[in-house]
Design an enzyme around this catalytic site. Structure first.
Site, mmCIF file in Angstrom:
data_model
loop_
_atom_site.group_PDB
_atom_site.id
_atom_site.type_symbol
_atom_site.label_atom_id
_atom_site.label_comp_id
_atom_site.label_asym_id
_atom_site.label_seq_id
_atom_site.Cartn_x
_atom_site.Cartn_y
_atom_site.Cartn_z
ATOM 1 C CG LEU A 208 77.365 4.392 54.756
ATOM 2 C CD1 LEU A 208 78.502 4.004 55.691
ATOM 3 C CD2 LEU A 208 76.025 3.904 55.313
ATOM 4 C CG HIS A 209 81.148 8.223 49.964
ATOM 5 N ND1 HIS A 209 81.791 8.538 51.120
ATOM 6 C CD2 HIS A 209 82.094 8.264 48.994
ATOM 7 C CE1 HIS A 209 83.061 8.782 50.887
ATOM 8 N NE2 HIS A 209 83.287 8.619 49.596
ATOM 9 N NE ARG A 210 85.903 5.110 51.366
ATOM 10 C CZ ARG A 210 86.434 6.065 50.638
ATOM 11 N NH1 ARG A 210 86.503 5.955 49.332
ATOM 12 N NH2 ARG A 210 86.938 7.139 51.193
ATOM 13 N NE ARG A 243 79.636 5.422 44.870
ATOM 14 C CZ ARG A 243 79.912 4.742 43.745
ATOM 15 N NH1 ARG A 243 79.242 3.649 43.468
ATOM 16 N NH2 ARG A 243 80.843 5.150 42.927
ATOM 17 C CG ASP A 283 81.906 5.104 53.897
ATOM 18 O OD1 ASP A 283 81.821 6.348 53.765
ATOM 19 O OD2 ASP A 283 81.183 4.313 53.255
#
Ligand code: UD1
Length: 367
Positions: A208-210, A243, A283
């Site tokens: 998950l990083h968007r 992030r 994602d």
């Protein structure tokens, strides 16, 4: 043919590795790697150079993090100087990160032909920085190497000449198949993830990083609730992107104890875990494709995908970002397992096709 091959962020390294390797089989090609430094932590950058067999970059721009404008501008300034001294016949960019956009613009303005690998993909969602990067890069590129038929259709609709568009398959799959073979040569005990796997039973793998998922507190919290619900029955291994780590701290996000938080993983450790997962929740763009290539169920935590072939014929299911829709998509992804197939040309030979195309056509005609 003097080629500069550009990489900057984690997913780029997997794409340039097979392209670089294949270049060595062609005596007429001199291919040199430019690392923009968009990603720079050991776990986000150098580890991939070591594991994927890429030599140290011939040019390191060390641009680092910043706002989009700052990062893009730093890369552009440094890359202009490299182009001036290296005098390439062609600049090859991959994917859709800020480095892709920055270097294609610089090259084109210096009258150097640009080849875009993974061209033509469109999510039609300009809230994604990557969509802007793809559109700008394709608007000025001279040659388009495409992974799936939707990319060809998009480029044709945008008025690109058909003879500049080459459906070659996917260099990321070249790398995946090569590395999957390498993994089999190593004893399972040599992977840090071996003990985790042994103790977990059936498990899920999450990335998950968007920005659209983790920078907004409410969206991030909804995703976490879905993951925590799934974690009541299945261990969910979660390597955490820098992030995401920052946002977890800022929003005081708490995961269920069935979600072991791991540091960012190198390519083979990551593959070692996800290839045997019951399903991957992600994602990421690349994992949607890699799971399809290996037939692993994939739940994409987004409302859209620029890689529709993974949903049409592959293992991918679009989940959206709401708690219930993610859980529902997880169930649907398991049901899809037996019916999926690997897209045409995702056979490990895309890089070779790229060089064959370039050498057959030459690059002088496209400047
Ligand atoms: C970038 C790409 C995205 C890709 C992703 C893969 C763009 C617009 N986005 O997003 O398409 O899917 O890489 O990871 O190009 N950071 C570190 N160490 C690093 C790199 C980053 O700590 O080595 C931190 C910094 O705080 C930085 C943040 O992560 O501000 C985000 O990095 P950045 O490269 O700006 O964007 P990504 O989210 O990684």
């Amino acid at each position: 043919m003097n080629v500069l091959l550009v990489a900057g962020a984690r997913p780029n390294f997997m794409k340039i590795a097979p392209i670089y390797r294949a270049s060595l089989r062609h005596g007429r090609v001199r291919c040199r790697i430019v690392h923009t430094g968009q990603h720079y932590d050991y776990g986000m950058s150098q580890t991939f150079f070591h594991e994927l067999g890429i030599p140290s970059p011939h040019f390191s721009l060390e641009a680092g993090s910043g706002t989009h404008a700052v990062q893009t501008a730093k890369i552009m300034v440094a890359f202009e100087e490299v182009c001036r001294t290296a005098r390439p016949d062609l600049v090859m960019v991959v994917g859709d990160v800020n480095s892709t956009l920055a270097c294609s613009v610089v090259a084109k303005k210096m009258a150097v032909p640009v080849a875009h690998v993974e061209a033509g993909l469109r999510s039609f969602d300009t809230a994604m920085p990557e969509e802007i990067n793809r559109m700008v890069t394709d608007a000025i590129s001279d040659l388009f190497f495409v992974t799936e038929k939707s990319g060809v259709e998009n480029l044709e609709k945008e008025g690109k000449r058909r003879d500049r568009i080459h459906l070659v398959g996917h260099v990321m799959v070249d790398n995946l198949l090569f590395q999957a073979g390498e993994i089999l040569k190593r004893p399972a005990e040599s992977f840090a993830g071996h003990a985790l796997k042994q103790s977990a039973g059936p498990y899920l793998y999450l990335t998950l990083h968007r920005p659209s998922n983790v920078d907004d507190r409410e969206t991030f919290q909804g995703i976490v609730e879905a993951v925590n619900e799934l974690a009541r029955a299945r261990t969910v291994f979660f390597p955490v992107h820098p992030r995401t780590s920052l946002k977890m701290e800022q929003f005081h996000i708490r995961f269920h104890e069935g979600v072991p938080l791991l540091p960012p993983l190198g390519f083979s450790e990551s593959l070692f875990l996800w290839k045997d997962a019951e399903a991957v929740l992600t994602d990421s763009g690349g994992l949607q494709e890699e799971t399809t290539a290996l037939g692993v169920p994939c739940v994409t935590i987004r409302d859209n995908t620029e890689r529709p072939i993974t949903v049409e014929v592959g293992t991918n299911v679009l989940a959206g970002t709401a708690r219930e829709s993610i859980i529902d998509a997880y169930r649907r992804s398991l049901a899809k397992r037996g019916t999926a197939r690997v897209p045409d040309l995702w056979d490990g030979r895309a890089s070779e096709r790229i060089w064959e195309n370039l050498l057959d056509a030459g690059v002088s005609h496209c400047a």
